[in-house]
Design a protein around this motif. Structure first.
Motif, PDB file in Angstrom:
ATOM      1  N   ILE A 103      54.021  56.832  46.706  1.00 16.22           N
ATOM      2  CA  ILE A 103      55.445  57.011  46.495  1.00 16.22           C
ATOM      3  C   ILE A 103      55.605  58.161  45.204  1.00 16.22           C
ATOM      4  CG2 ILE A 103      57.727  55.989  45.658  1.00 16.22           C
ATOM      5  CD1 ILE A 103      56.708  55.282  48.457  1.00 16.22           C
ATOM      6  N   GLU A 104      54.690  57.818  44.171  1.00 12.21           N
ATOM      7  CA  GLU A 104      54.682  58.630  43.201  1.00 12.21           C
ATOM      8  C   GLU A 104      54.148  60.273  43.311  1.00 12.21           C
ATOM      9  OE1 GLU A 104      55.705  58.041  40.140  1.00 12.21           O
ATOM     10  OE2 GLU A 104      56.469  55.828  40.819  1.00 12.21           O
ATOM     11  N   ALA A 105      53.132  60.062  44.349  1.00 13.65           N
ATOM     12  CA  ALA A 105      52.733  61.431  44.786  1.00 13.65           C
ATOM     13  C   ALA A 105      53.799  62.250  45.685  1.00 13.65           C
ATOM     14  CB  ALA A 105      51.411  61.333  45.621  1.00 13.65           C
ATOM     15  N   ALA A 106      54.524  61.690  46.047  1.00 15.79           N
ATOM     16  CA  ALA A 106      55.705  62.180  47.188  1.00 15.79           C
ATOM     17  C   ALA A 106      56.833  62.770  45.856  1.00 15.79           C
ATOM     18  CB  ALA A 106      56.346  61.303  48.036  1.00 15.79           C
ATOM     19  N   ARG A 107      57.001  61.896  44.809  1.00 13.93           N
ATOM     20  CA  ARG A 107      57.855  62.398  43.846  1.00 13.93           C
ATOM     21  C   ARG A 107      57.376  63.837  43.076  1.00 13.93           C
ATOM     22  NH1 ARG A 107      58.756  56.371  42.052  1.00 13.93           N
ATOM     23  NH2 ARG A 107      60.650  55.562  43.392  1.00 13.93           N
ATOM     24  N   VAL A 133      57.648  59.057  54.082  1.00 11.26           N
ATOM     25  CA  VAL A 133      56.279  58.774  53.617  1.00 11.26           C
ATOM     26  C   VAL A 133      56.522  57.151  53.997  1.00 11.26           C
ATOM     27  CG1 VAL A 133      55.177  58.250  51.848  1.00 11.26           C
ATOM     28  CG2 VAL A 133      56.031  60.374  51.831  1.00 11.26           C
ATOM     29  N   ALA A 134      57.534  56.530  53.423  1.00 10.13           N
ATOM     30  CA  ALA A 134      57.146  55.076  53.672  1.00 10.13           C
ATOM     31  C   ALA A 134      57.656  54.449  54.814  1.00 10.13           C
ATOM     32  CB  ALA A 134      58.201  54.449  52.566  1.00 10.13           C
ATOM     33  N   LEU A 174      62.687  41.360  56.409  1.00  8.71           N
ATOM     34  CA  LEU A 174      61.472  41.678  57.082  1.00  8.71           C
ATOM     35  C   LEU A 174      60.869  42.993  56.852  1.00  8.71           C
ATOM     36  CD1 LEU A 174      59.580  41.122  59.571  1.00  8.71           C
ATOM     37  CD2 LEU A 174      60.951  42.595  60.877  1.00  8.71           C
ATOM     38  N   MET A 175      61.948  44.044  56.467  1.00  3.29           N
ATOM     39  CA  MET A 175      61.779  45.351  56.119  1.00  3.29           C
ATOM     40  C   MET A 175      61.135  45.368  54.686  1.00  3.29           C
ATOM     41  SD  MET A 175      61.697  47.042  58.825  1.00  3.29           S
ATOM     42  CE  MET A 175      61.155  48.304  58.083  1.00  3.29           C
ATOM     43  N   LYS A 176      61.848  44.717  53.931  1.00  2.91           N
ATOM     44  CA  LYS A 176      61.256  44.492  52.287  1.00  2.91           C
ATOM     45  C   LYS A 176      59.929  43.949  52.048  1.00  2.91           C
ATOM     46  CE  LYS A 176      62.631  42.159  47.957  1.00  2.91           C
ATOM     47  NZ  LYS A 176      61.207  41.454  47.967  1.00  2.91           N
ATOM     48  N   GLN A 177      59.795  43.035  53.099  1.00  5.01           N
ATOM     49  CA  GLN A 177      58.194  42.451  52.930  1.00  5.01           C
ATOM     50  C   GLN A 177      57.203  43.462  53.386  1.00  5.01           C
ATOM     51  OE1 GLN A 177      59.486  39.764  51.248  1.00  5.01           O
ATOM     52  NE2 GLN A 177      57.740  38.843  51.897  1.00  5.01           N
ATOM     53  N   PHE A 178      57.602  44.425  54.215  1.00  7.60           N
ATOM     54  CA  PHE A 178      56.603  45.254  54.638  1.00  7.60           C
ATOM     55  C   PHE A 178      56.407  46.575  53.863  1.00  7.60           C
ATOM     56  CE2 PHE A 178      56.458  43.033  58.639  1.00  7.60           C
ATOM     57  CZ  PHE A 178      55.256  43.042  59.003  1.00  7.60           C
ATOM     58  N   PHE A 179      57.556  46.738  53.270  1.00 10.79           N
ATOM     59  CA  PHE A 179      57.689  48.126  52.147  1.00 10.79           C
ATOM     60  C   PHE A 179      57.016  47.624  50.855  1.00 10.79           C
ATOM     61  CE2 PHE A 179      61.496  49.958  54.466  1.00 10.79           C
ATOM     62  CZ  PHE A 179      60.690  51.110  54.712  1.00 10.79           C
ATOM     63  N   GLU A 180      56.781  46.390  50.632  1.00 10.76           N
ATOM     64  CA  GLU A 180      56.124  46.169  49.494  1.00 10.76           C
ATOM     65  C   GLU A 180      54.499  46.081  49.652  1.00 10.76           C
ATOM     66  OE1 GLU A 180      57.159  41.779  48.657  1.00 10.76           O
ATOM     67  OE2 GLU A 180      58.824  42.793  47.541  1.00 10.76           O
ATOM     68  N   THR A 181      54.117  46.235  50.953  1.00 12.99           N
ATOM     69  CA  THR A 181      52.659  46.684  50.974  1.00 12.99           C
ATOM     70  C   THR A 181      52.447  48.105  51.118  1.00 12.99           C
ATOM     71  OG1 THR A 181      52.918  46.814  53.540  1.00 12.99           O
ATOM     72  CG2 THR A 181      52.627  44.713  52.625  1.00 12.99           C
ATOM     73  N   VAL A 182      53.536  49.054  51.046  1.00 12.72           N
ATOM     74  CA  VAL A 182      53.227  50.570  50.918  1.00 12.72           C
ATOM     75  C   VAL A 182      52.666  50.541  49.481  1.00 12.72           C
ATOM     76  CG1 VAL A 182      53.961  52.854  50.822  1.00 12.72           C
ATOM     77  CG2 VAL A 182      55.055  50.925  52.683  1.00 12.72           C
ATOM     78  N   PRO A 183      51.601  51.503  49.235  1.00 12.77           N
ATOM     79  CA  PRO A 183      51.025  51.734  47.773  1.00 12.77           C
ATOM     80  C   PRO A 183      51.981  52.439  46.979  1.00 12.77           C
ATOM     81  CG  PRO A 183      49.352  51.786  49.620  1.00 12.77           C
ATOM     82  CD  PRO A 183      50.723  51.867  50.289  1.00 12.77           C
ATOM     83  N   ASN A 184      52.218  51.943  45.822  1.00  8.35           N
ATOM     84  CA  ASN A 184      53.041  52.785  44.941  1.00  8.35           C
ATOM     85  C   ASN A 184      52.596  54.398  44.687  1.00  8.35           C
ATOM     86  OD1 ASN A 184      54.987  50.987  44.816  1.00  8.35           O
ATOM     87  ND2 ASN A 184      53.902  49.857  43.053  1.00  8.35           N
ATOM     88  N   ASP A 185      51.115  54.192  44.450  1.00  9.39           N
ATOM     89  CA  ASP A 185      50.539  55.665  44.548  1.00  9.39           C
ATOM     90  C   ASP A 185      51.281  56.620  45.533  1.00  9.39           C
ATOM     91  OD1 ASP A 185      49.241  54.412  42.511  1.00  9.39           O
ATOM     92  OD2 ASP A 185      47.430  54.470  43.732  1.00  9.39           O
TER      93      ASP A 185
END
Length: 280
Positions: free
Chosen positions: A173-177, A190-191, A160-171
């Motif tokens: 994640i990259e901005a947080a890094r 963030v996620a 369930l959590m994997k399916q929803f985390f896939e909807t989080v934009p990678n942008d």
């Protein structure tokens, strides 16, 4: 003409009337055993076979008697502790593993996910013997940890959590890094806030599932001090085999927390079911 307009003019289609009638009757059938359980818990022994929903002389004496038995409070505490700890563990580990599988590229990720998912196809009854042998070898029998460890992380929650985390934009994640956050901070700050509906649904389903768990706690525990509420209630029902008012009182006490959780968090439950269906 829209449905709202038809309703405002008092012109309701026959199909809607039939649907509402069926839903009302179905809801009445589903609620009636619960209503009679609470009704019986307010009756005295000589009123048990009086089928009136509202007792002629309602009393709380049954609740006072049951709660005066220290075992019920102990069983209530055990169920609460186990359900809360397992729920927190599920929300933490399932979401962390789900995030890792959704947002990290590494060799074997797909096969790890399939291996986790394949455990959903194994009936719980087939896992009881391995769980019991493991608990016996590690000295976990008749302990809180022995009751909790099989549910500390679940394949359903990970999926369930994997399916929803896939909807989080990678942008994001990259901005947080770029801002200097490490991977754990990115997941936590963030996620995770972006998948709160899924996390809420997972928490609710996990809590209710562990609150009502009966089969495994019955097998792994032998001392009555470690009984959960469903197991304790079963033992209590055997002792009070002819005192139906006491049995129904115990069942009502065990049911109240689940009703409270549903009434307070029903919008999260409905949203979680809808989202799980969409993502599944």
């Amino acid at each position: 003409m829209s449905e709202a307009t038809r309703l405002s003019h008092g012109k309701v289609r026959p199909g809607l009337i039939v649907t509402w009638t069926v839903l009302f009757i179905g809801g009445l059938i589903m609620v009636s055993p619960l209503a009679f359980m609470f009704s019986t818990s307010l009756k005295t022994a000589d009123q048990i076979y009086d089928l009136r929903l509202i007792p002629a002389a309602p009393t709380l004496a049954n609740y006072i008697s049951v709660l005066a038995d220290g075992r019920f409070l102990r069983w209530f505490f055990n169920s609460t502790l186990i359900a809360v700890v397992v729920t927190v563990s599920n929300c933490f580990f399932d979401s962390l593993v789900g995030y890792t599988l959704a947002k990290f590229e590494f060799r074997g990720r797909y096969f790890i996910f399939l291996a986790i998912l394949s455990t959903l196809m194994i009936p719980t009854e087939m896992l009881v013997i391995p769980w019991y042998l493991m608990s016996s070898q590690l000295g976990w029998l008749d302990s809180y940890w022995g009751i909790m460890f099989p549910g500390m992380m679940t394949a359903f929650g990970t999926f369930l959590m994997k399916q929803f985390f896939e909807t989080v934009p990678n942008d994001f994640i990259e901005a947080a890094r770029v801002d200097g956050l490490n991977e754990f901070q990115i997941w936590w700050k963030v996620a995770l806030p972006l998948v709160t509906p899924a996390l809420s649904a997972l928490a609710i389903f996990t809590f209710l599932g562990n609150w009502t768990a009966f089969f495994w706690p019955l097998i792994v525990t032998t001392s009555k001090e470690l009984y959960t509420l469903p197991v304790g209630l079963s033992s209590f029902a055997v002792e009070q085999s002819i005192q139906w008012e006491m049995i129904m009182t115990g069942a009502a006490i065990a049911t109240l927390p689940t009703l409270l959780v549903f009434l307070v968090l029903q919008r999260y439950i409905v949203r979680g079911v809808m989202l799980a269906g969409l993502k599944g």
